[in-house]
Design an enzyme around this catalytic site. Sequence first.
Site, short mmCIF file in Angstrom:
data_model
loop_
_atom_site.label_atom_id
_atom_site.label_comp_id
_atom_site.label_asym_id
_atom_site.label_seq_id
_atom_site.Cartn_x
_atom_site.Cartn_y
_atom_site.Cartn_z
N GLY A 37 2.09 1.92 -3.37
CA GLY A 37 0.83 1.98 -4.20
C GLY A 37 0.56 3.59 -4.07
N ASP A 38 0.31 4.22 -3.09
CA ASP A 38 0.34 4.95 -2.97
C ASP A 38 1.46 5.80 -3.37
OD1 ASP A 38 -1.57 7.85 -1.09
OD2 ASP A 38 0.93 7.49 -0.30
N ALA A 39 2.01 5.58 -3.67
CA ALA A 39 3.17 6.61 -4.68
C ALA A 39 2.95 6.59 -6.45
CB ALA A 39 4.47 6.18 -4.06
N ALA A 95 1.14 -1.10 -0.42
CA ALA A 95 -0.01 0.09 0.45
C ALA A 95 0.56 1.63 0.04
CB ALA A 95 -0.90 -0.11 1.29
#
Length: 144
Positions: free
Chosen positions: A35-37, A32
């Site tokens: 994935g956020d970046a 996550a």
Amino acid sequence: MGETELPPSWQQLNSLAIHPDRVSQLSPAALAYLGDAVYELYVRTQFLFPPKRSHAYHQQVVAQVRAEAQSSHLQLLLPHLTSVELDATRRGRNAANGRPRRLDPEVYQQATSFETLIGYLYITNPPRLAELLALLQFDSTPAP
């Protein structure tokens, strides 16, 4: 460039990918985090044109990377996900904890699931990630 083909800049990033055998060593929280970046970078590229002031870019991007928007994006993608991708989202949902007070716990879990999916696909199957991201619609109207 085909719908599932990666743009040249994303192809270069893929050369940094983690070997699939090592992916199972990563926690859903780590996926996550990645994935956020990755998702924020993707969203930023979607709003580059037409050129505008930095503040306008920021407002448009923040509207898309908020947990509520990510939760909606996950709902849109769910019918298109494979069983392996659904498993990645389930792992992300189960790992979500410590939500901000302003958020409904379910929204936070779905946003974390979405980020986990993005991180997982980024390091295991970037063309599939590009295919799924192409399904998302972004409001390109200028921010006030």
